[in-house]
Write a protein that holds these residues in place. Structure first.
Motif, PDB file in Angstrom:
ATOM      1  N   GLU A 116       6.568  55.116  39.381  1.00  0.00           N
ATOM      2  CA  GLU A 116       7.606  55.513  38.330  1.00  0.00           C
ATOM      3  C   GLU A 116       8.028  54.069  37.777  1.00  0.00           C
ATOM      4  N   GLU A 117       8.319  53.465  38.707  1.00  0.00           N
ATOM      5  CA  GLU A 117       9.085  51.964  38.288  1.00  0.00           C
ATOM      6  C   GLU A 117       8.069  51.161  37.786  1.00  0.00           C
ATOM      7  N   LYS A 149       5.718  48.359  33.079  1.00  0.00           N
ATOM      8  CA  LYS A 149       4.591  48.152  32.009  1.00  0.00           C
ATOM      9  C   LYS A 149       4.932  48.640  30.707  1.00  0.00           C
ATOM     10  N   GLU A 150       5.465  49.847  30.733  1.00  0.00           N
ATOM     11  CA  GLU A 150       5.953  50.339  29.204  1.00  0.00           C
ATOM     12  C   GLU A 150       6.717  49.173  28.670  1.00  0.00           C
ATOM     13  N   LYS A 151       7.438  48.456  29.314  1.00  0.00           N
ATOM     14  CA  LYS A 151       8.240  47.481  28.637  1.00  0.00           C
ATOM     15  C   LYS A 151       7.717  46.211  28.373  1.00  0.00           C
ATOM     16  N   MET A 152       7.033  45.908  29.369  1.00  0.00           N
ATOM     17  CA  MET A 152       6.294  44.412  29.244  1.00  0.00           C
ATOM     18  C   MET A 152       4.885  44.264  29.238  1.00  0.00           C
ATOM     19  N   LYS A 162      17.449  49.283  42.467  1.00  0.00           N
ATOM     20  CA  LYS A 162      17.562  48.660  41.103  1.00  0.00           C
ATOM     21  C   LYS A 162      16.750  47.538  40.929  1.00  0.00           C
ATOM     22  N   ALA A 163      15.985  47.431  39.992  1.00  0.00           N
ATOM     23  CA  ALA A 163      14.865  46.247  39.982  1.00  0.00           C
ATOM     24  C   ALA A 163      14.915  45.630  38.233  1.00  0.00           C
ATOM     25  N   GLU A 164      15.422  44.315  38.281  1.00  0.00           N
ATOM     26  CA  GLU A 164      15.137  43.981  36.666  1.00  0.00           C
ATOM     27  C   GLU A 164      14.334  42.712  36.749  1.00  0.00           C
ATOM     28  N   ILE A 165      13.336  42.871  36.018  1.00  0.00           N
ATOM     29  CA  ILE A 165      12.375  41.695  35.856  1.00  0.00           C
ATOM     30  C   ILE A 165      12.893  40.718  34.797  1.00  0.00           C
ATOM     31  N   THR A 180      10.747  50.865  47.939  1.00  0.00           N
ATOM     32  CA  THR A 180      11.592  51.863  47.235  1.00  0.00           C
ATOM     33  C   THR A 180      12.547  52.559  47.843  1.00  0.00           C
ATOM     34  N   GLN A 181      13.673  52.739  47.263  1.00  0.00           N
ATOM     35  CA  GLN A 181      14.626  53.788  47.903  1.00  0.00           C
ATOM     36  C   GLN A 181      15.090  54.737  46.888  1.00  0.00           C
ATOM     37  N   LYS A 182      15.449  55.957  47.366  1.00  0.00           N
ATOM     38  CA  LYS A 182      15.812  56.855  46.402  1.00  0.00           C
ATOM     39  C   LYS A 182      17.103  56.444  45.377  1.00  0.00           C
TER      40      LYS A 182
END
Ligand SMILES: Cc1cc2nc3c(=O)[nH]c(=O)nc-3n(C[C@H](O)[C@H](O)[C@H](O)COP(=O)(O)OP(=O)(O)OC[C@H]3O[C@@H](n4cnc5c(N)ncnc54)[C@H](O)[C@@H]3O)c2cc1C
Ligand SMILES: Nc1ncnc2c1ncn2[C@@H]1O[C@H](COP(=O)(O)O)[C@@H](O)[C@H]1O
Lengths: 327, 264
Positions: free
Chosen positions: B44-45, B50-53, B146-149, B179-181
């Motif tokens: 999912e992440e 990918k959808e953004k970048m 949480k991850a922010e590229i 990944t964590q919940k």
């Protein structure tokens, strides 16, 4: 020949965490039966004066790696320093805590040192001088007894709260040694830029001695105050089932179970939790389990040491009151 | 951003786990195999990034042929390509060997970011992410919620949940994120997605394709040996507390916890 037990001490803001003493206590028992020594390794910034308590629990030596870059745990800095010190000291057994930090560290160390590693163990023994560990798998649906191939160190992480803590002996002192290591800035690819503290001050579920958990039977987020009050009265942390988390009643970090936190408190009180296989998997190594559920056929009762078949909204507040009477 | 998601197939968490007669493995006859739940967060992440970048999402699974099914699920969710590493010599590989084989497959690819689960809900080790990062000589960021590229795609800022606090960490890319919940809510595969997945490329690789020797993997190369599997210790049957009223039951429980269990 690799010899002796090395334990990794964990500190937060310079304060040594309880798991570090549990590891030294267990390391002491192992080392005594091997006729060898225990070295604790402590990394941090300006922490040398805190090192002596590790001696009270059984460490013969404490190696202190003091460096501003080691103040807060990062995988790259810690693994580099510890791998170097492990190679220089050549221990047969290396014990870490199965905390978030310890598990991360142990995993990367085992790859760097190309040696075996057992995660989240609950008992240790020695057979012919080799480490044997028991670790729950499938979140406790089965237990694996594991040992290591010839490579050393034999690395294991221990679940918090399960190893017996030695009585601290303040007359016992460890030799405190400044560790010699190199740490090249060029290998540091990660940086802690902020620490968001949980101000509630509650003990994390994985380290909690007592847990009060609520499930879908709580009916809504507003009702958790009765669990908070019970928890407060007995010094417990509050957990939840996945249903309660997925409904948005409780944060993700509160989920107990196969896909949440696997916990081992001495007392687990499940309120309005049916006892689905995934939930049971995460808490069945608790020492004493109490279930409060209005459905006498709820599977949770098959695991509970004490069960109350009743409406939790009637029982939990009385429970808190009764406890306050004896405290 | 080219992203790789590692995918492990595990028994459905609904499964009862039974120890096989050999005392060393589990009975797999009735097991339903699914994608490790933590890997769903990875897929999912990766799709959201990918959808953004832009870029491509490649899913890699190591295991027998049945793993193809889980790879197809990820493709149906929206991943672009799948790779199955399948070789009889890999059977019973430990995390070091698994990491080595995954690293060998990933080395030749163009990647900026790799996702693995924080742990497999089967043997609960949580080793492969770190092992893979070590063999690729890149940083690992574990238990990420949480991850922010960064806009230039060269670094990432993550939230890492540790006991009682959250660390905000910056790292250069490429890196491995475990990944964590809480990271996201994985999407379900849509019907058109399932149809499209059938036509997406799914490559199969053997050890020889990866340039690895059978002696480096499998049972013989294990650094951690399983001596025995056992069912968990039986709990003694508990007591149902009797009483006329809820108050009486509560009082009796407190008495038992105080006098018998000595916990309060
Ligand atoms: C892949 C996967 C992973 C999962 N992982 C986890 C996990 O890690 N942890 C987890 O917990 N679950 C997990 N689950 C979900 C699990 O299968 C169950 O759905 C969930 O545990 C049920 O939560 P619950 O017991 O709170 O709710 P329910 O099963 O709905 O039970 C609620 C209980 O409350 C009782 N009750 C209701 N009102 C009252 C009242 N007034 N007084 C007393 N009792 C009352 C009812 O009798 C019932 O037994 C997972 C599921 C899947 C598919
Ligand atoms: N055989 C495998 N194939 C692909 N990925 C794997 C495999 N084993 C482990 N992983 C990855 O590593 C994570 C942690 O698994 P483990 O280290 O086995 O607990 C999984 O969630 C996967 O992302």
């Amino acid at each position: 020949m690799a010899e002796g037990v090395m334990t990794i001490a964990e500190q937060r803001d310079g304060e040594i965490r309880k798991i570090s003493y549990e590891l030294v206590s267990e390391g002491r028992r192992m080392a005594d039966s091997l006729g060898q020594g225990v070295t604790a390794l402590l990394l941090g910034a300006d922490i040398k004066e805190n090192a002596s308590t590790l001696g009270h629990y059984g460490a013969d030596k404490v190696l202190v790696a003091d460096d501003p870059r080691l103040k807060t745990y990062t995988t790259d800095a810690y693994v580099s320093v510890i791998a170097e010190l492990v190679k220089a000291n050549d221990p047969a057994i290396l014990l870490l805590g199965a905390s978030v930090e310890g598990k991360d560290l142990a995993a990367r160390l085992s790859a760097r040192l190309e040696t075996g590693m057992a995660q989240d163990c609950i008992t240790f023994s020695l057979e012919d001088g080799n480490l044997v560990a028991i670790r729950p798998i499938y979140a406790g649906k089965a237990y694996a007894k594991v040992t290591f191939s010839d490579s050393t160190p034999q690395i294991a992480t221990a679940r918090p709260n399960v190893l017996t803590l030695n009585e601290p002996d303040t007359s016992r002192s460890a030799e405190i040694i400044d560790a010699q290591f190199t740490l090249d800035d060029s290998i540091l690819k990660t940086k802690v830029v902020d620490v968001l503290r949980d101000e509630s001050g509650k003990v994390d579920l994985t380290e909690a001695d007592k847990i009060v958990s609520g499930g879908r039977g709580m009916k809504g987020p507003e009702n958790y105050n009765i669990l908070e009050e019970l928890a407060e009265a007995i010094g417990a942390s509050v957990g939840a089932s996945r249903s309660a988390v997925d409904a948005g009643w409780r944060p993700h970090t509160d989920q107990v179970g196969q896909t949440g936190k696997v916990v081992s408190p001495t007392l687990y009180i499940a309120c309005g939790i049916s006892g689905a296989i995934q939930h049971l998997a995460g808490m069945s190594t608790s020492k004493v389990i109490v279930a409060i559920n209005k459905d006498p056929d709820a599977p949770i009762f098959q695991r509970a040491d004490y069960g109350i078949v009743e409406d939790l909204f009637k029982v939990v507040p009385s429970l808190t009151e009764e406890i306050k009477k004896i405290m | 951003m080219n992203i790789i998601v590692c995918l492990k197939q595990v028994p459905d968490t609904d499964s009862q786990i039974k120890v096989a007669p050999d005392g060393n493995s589990i009975v797999t006859d009735d097991v339903k195999w699914v994608m490790n739940p933590y890997d769903e967060f990875g897929v999912e992440e990766a799709l959201q990034i990918k959808e953004k970048m832009g870029g491509e999402v490649t899913v890699i699974g190591l295991g027998p042929k049945r793993v193809t099914e889980s790879i197809r699920t990820a493709l149906a969710m929206g991943a672009d390509k799948g790779i199955l590493i399948n070789d009889p010599a890999l059977e019973n590989s430990d995390a070091l060997a698994t990491g080595r084989a995954l690293a060998a497959a990933i080395k030749g690819l163009d990647y900026d970011l790799i996702f693995t689960g924080q742990r497999g809900v089967d043997d609960d080790m949580g080793l492969v992410g770190a092992t893979l990062a070590e063999f690729l000589d890149i940083p690992q960021l574990s238990i990420i919620v949480k991850a922010e590229i960064s806009e230039d795609g060269k670094s990432v800022k993550v939230n890492r949940a540790v006991e009682g606090q959250t660390l905000v960490i910056e790292s250069s890319l490429p890196a491995v994120i475990t990944t964590q919940k809480g990271l996201n809510e994985p999407r379900y595969a849509s019907l058109p997605g399932i149809m499209k997945a059938k036509k997406k490329p799914l490559e199969e690789k053997t050890l020889a394709d990866l340039g690895l020797d059978p002696s480096q993997v499998g049972e013989g190369a294990r650094k951690l040996k399983i001596m025995e599997l056992t069912p968990p210790p039986q709990r003694e049957t508990g007591k149902i507390i009797e009483g006329e009223t809820p108050e009486e039951k509560a009082a009796e429980l407190v008495r038992l916890l105080h006098e018998e269990a000595k916990l309060i």
